[in-house]
Write a protein that holds these residues in place. Structure first.
Motif, PDB file in Angstrom:
ATOM      1  N   ASN A   1     -21.251  -5.493 -55.877  1.00 49.59           N
ATOM      2  CA  ASN A   1     -22.170  -6.748 -55.037  1.00 49.59           C
ATOM      3  C   ASN A   1     -21.528  -8.093 -55.287  1.00 49.59           C
ATOM      4  O   ASN A   1     -21.214  -8.370 -56.293  1.00 49.59           O
ATOM      5  CB  ASN A   1     -23.307  -6.478 -55.242  1.00 49.59           C
TER       6      ASN A   1
ATOM      7  N   PRO B   1     -24.059 -13.400 -43.743  1.00 54.23           N
ATOM      8  CA  PRO B   1     -23.802 -12.024 -43.111  1.00 54.23           C
ATOM      9  C   PRO B   1     -22.777 -11.121 -43.930  1.00 54.23           C
ATOM     10  O   PRO B   1     -22.716  -9.895 -43.737  1.00 54.23           O
ATOM     11  CB  PRO B   1     -23.783 -12.011 -41.684  1.00 54.23           C
TER      12      PRO B   1
ATOM     13  N   TYR C   1     -22.177 -10.875 -46.871  1.00 53.97           N
ATOM     14  CA  TYR C   1     -22.424 -10.535 -48.331  1.00 53.97           C
ATOM     15  C   TYR C   1     -22.276  -9.086 -48.263  1.00 53.97           C
ATOM     16  O   TYR C   1     -22.703  -8.112 -47.413  1.00 53.97           O
ATOM     17  CB  TYR C   1     -23.994 -10.785 -48.494  1.00 53.97           C
ATOM     18  N   ARG C   2     -21.689  -8.577 -49.446  1.00 50.39           N
ATOM     19  CA  ARG C   2     -21.388  -7.048 -49.458  1.00 50.39           C
ATOM     20  C   ARG C   2     -22.049  -6.276 -50.559  1.00 50.39           C
ATOM     21  O   ARG C   2     -21.970  -6.850 -51.703  1.00 50.39           O
ATOM     22  CB  ARG C   2     -19.875  -6.926 -49.358  1.00 50.39           C
TER      23      ARG C   2
ATOM     24  N   GLU D   1     -27.739   1.553 -47.436  1.00 49.88           N
ATOM     25  CA  GLU D   1     -27.775   0.300 -46.673  1.00 49.88           C
ATOM     26  C   GLU D   1     -28.635  -0.608 -47.132  1.00 49.88           C
ATOM     27  O   GLU D   1     -29.937  -0.489 -47.442  1.00 49.88           O
ATOM     28  CB  GLU D   1     -28.144   0.489 -45.262  1.00 49.88           C
ATOM     29  N   ARG D   2     -27.976  -2.000 -47.768  1.00 47.57           N
ATOM     30  CA  ARG D   2     -28.977  -3.065 -48.297  1.00 47.57           C
ATOM     31  C   ARG D   2     -28.712  -4.223 -47.758  1.00 47.57           C
ATOM     32  O   ARG D   2     -27.492  -4.690 -47.105  1.00 47.57           O
ATOM     33  CB  ARG D   2     -28.726  -2.956 -49.715  1.00 47.57           C
ATOM     34  N   HIS D   3     -29.574  -5.257 -47.670  1.00 43.97           N
ATOM     35  CA  HIS D   3     -29.249  -6.418 -46.980  1.00 43.97           C
ATOM     36  C   HIS D   3     -29.879  -7.461 -48.181  1.00 43.97           C
ATOM     37  O   HIS D   3     -30.848  -7.436 -48.862  1.00 43.97           O
ATOM     38  CB  HIS D   3     -30.141  -6.584 -45.663  1.00 43.97           C
TER      39      HIS D   3
ATOM     40  N   ASP E   1     -30.705  -4.675 -55.572  1.00 43.09           N
ATOM     41  CA  ASP E   1     -29.917  -3.516 -55.939  1.00 43.09           C
ATOM     42  C   ASP E   1     -30.517  -2.879 -57.306  1.00 43.09           C
ATOM     43  O   ASP E   1     -29.977  -3.532 -58.345  1.00 43.09           O
ATOM     44  CB  ASP E   1     -28.468  -3.637 -55.735  1.00 43.09           C
TER      45      ASP E   1
END
Length: 454
Positions: free
Chosen positions: A70, A87, A89-90, A96-98, A134
């Motif tokens: 991350n 946006p 950010y990986r 799927e996470r934000h 996460d």
């Protein structure tokens, strides 16, 4: 036996040598990746045109070369004191996470933004203020992006391994953060300069257009001609306006002209329930402070609501949309004055007009005020030159001018021409017996009866 021991020792030394060379090779590869990342990010400030593109490419470069788990950047909003996750950010997660937005008083990222100091954690599960986005994350490295002690944001790296980040990683990320901060500041300065140059060019274009309008207005000698020219010329540069004329004795305004087309005027009148042109309103109904000062209407809906109390809020919003006033638009309200005397008001708006144009438009409004006063004085002088001050009838000069025109017209159209000559019998006797003041009243009454009869 001894030979086997020797062979085993030799084999161990060879394995150790291979492992040492492998570790050395891996370290060299890591250094190459680090140098590549430093080099690529140094070049980005030259290659990219905007901040979003910079951060997208930085995230890609660092994420691919240095921190494969991350990773991302959060930018600080000074006004709200909130870190907004970019946006780009990986997350390397099957789900799927934000990344969430983080207030500066919460989490590790908030702590780094608040203190301006980096934070490296071997095990985030032992940190009370850690915000769990996460659940695979175990270790974290977060450093501030700052330019001359001003915090612009933070870089956040997380790993699924314990104690994944070293002091070298921290030093490297601090260097990268400094490069990013410098690049961001350069981009922001360049954007501010471009914005200033664009505004300057827009102001020059607006000044030129207004100078052309002023030239047209100065050729007009009546209020009607001035306002008609004003409305027509403003329409040519995509500006819409409404003008109201001020009556000082009654302390009221009357809407006289607008450049809105007839379709929009009909929509306005449907909402109002009465004609728009000719609408009267008192001075105290105006919102946003002193009407003698130019202002931007940050809430045009409030202005309409105060002037037209019959309109409901949905009607007002629909009306604003129909006449081209969007949510971000701030119409200007400009007083038309001459030597501190209020002559009227001008509301003006358009997509190209902004708060920055208020000083230029204020000067323009003063020029309109001067033109309106000049027209009023001209009409007054014309009236004095052509009419008798006592009776209001046209005087001898006007009679000969009008007679010449009418006589020529009668000849051209072959029509009869008639002239009546009237005389008051015994008028001298009235003056002698009752005085000249009564005689003047008689002449005024006689003039009224002539006007009403001819």
């Amino acid at each position: 036996d001894q030979n086997e021991v020797e062979r085993a020792r030799t084999a161990c030394e060879q394995v150790a040598s291979v492992l040492s060379k492998s570790l050395l090779l891996e370290e060299e590869r890591k250094q190459v990746r680090q140098l590549t990342a430093l080099h690529d990010i140094a070049l980005l400030s030259i290659d990219v045109d905007n901040e979003d593109e910079l951060i997208n490419r930085v995230t890609d470069v660092i994420g691919q070369n240095l921190f494969p788990d991350n990773f991302g950047i959060l930018l600080l909003d000074d006004a709200s004191e909130i870190l907004h996750a970019h946006p780009s950010y990986r997350f390397f997660s099957p789900d799927e996470r934000h990344m969430m937005d983080v207030p500066v008083e919460r989490g590790v990222t908030g702590l780094v933004a608040r203190t301006g100091k980096p934070h490296r954690s071997a095990n985030v599960r032992q940190i009370k203020e850690y915000l769990d986005v996460d659940d695979r994350t175990i270790s974290e490295l977060c450093v501030p992006i700052k330019f001359k002690e001003r915090i612009l944001g933070v870089i956040n790296a997380e790993s699924t391994k314990k104690d994944a980040f070293t002091e070298d990683d921290e030093r490297l990320l601090i260097i990268l953060a400094g490069q990013i901060a410098t690049a961001m500041e350069q981009i922001r300065k360049a954007q501010a300069e471009r914005k200033w140059l664009d505004q300057l060019a827009h102001s020059n274009d607006l000044i030129y257009a207004l100078a052309q309008i002023t030239t047209h207005i100065e050729k007009a000698f009546s209020m009607e001609d001035i306002i008609r020219n004003l409305v027509e010329e403003l329409s040519k540069i995509d500006l819409t306006c409404i003008m109201a004329v001020y009556d000082k004795e009654r302390d009221t305004f009357t809407v006289k002209y607008t450049s809105m087309n007839l379709e929009f005027q009909e929509l306005v009148e449907q909402g109002l329930g009465y004609p728009f042109i000719g609408y009267h309103f008192s001075r105290h109904k105006l919102s946003h402070g002193n009407v003698l000062y130019p202002t931007t209407l940050t809430s045009p809906a409030d202005e309409i609501r105060s002037l037209f109390d019959r309109l409901s809020s949905p009607d007002i919003l629909n009306l604003l949309r129909e006449i081209g006033i969007g949510p971000e638009m701030e119409p200007l309200r400009l007083p038309l004055t001459f030597e501190e005397n209020l002559l009227g008001l001008l509301w003006i708006w358009g997509t190209s007009l902004s708060r920055a144009d208020l000083p230029i438009m204020s000067i323009f409004a003063k020029q309109i005020g001067v033109s309106l006063e000049r027209a009023r004085l001209f009409q007054e002088v014309q009236s004095l030159a052509l009419t008798d001050s006592l009776t209001g009838l046209q005087n001898r000069r006007s009679l000969f001018e009008l007679g010449r025109v009418e006589f020529a017209r009668a000849q051209r159209m072959k029509r009869p021409f008639c002239c009546m000559l009237l005389d008051l019998d015994h008028f001298k006797q009235i003056n002698d017996e009752y005085g000249h003041l009564i005689g003047d009243h008689v002449l005024q009454e006689f003039a009224v009866r002539c006007k009403n009869s001819v």
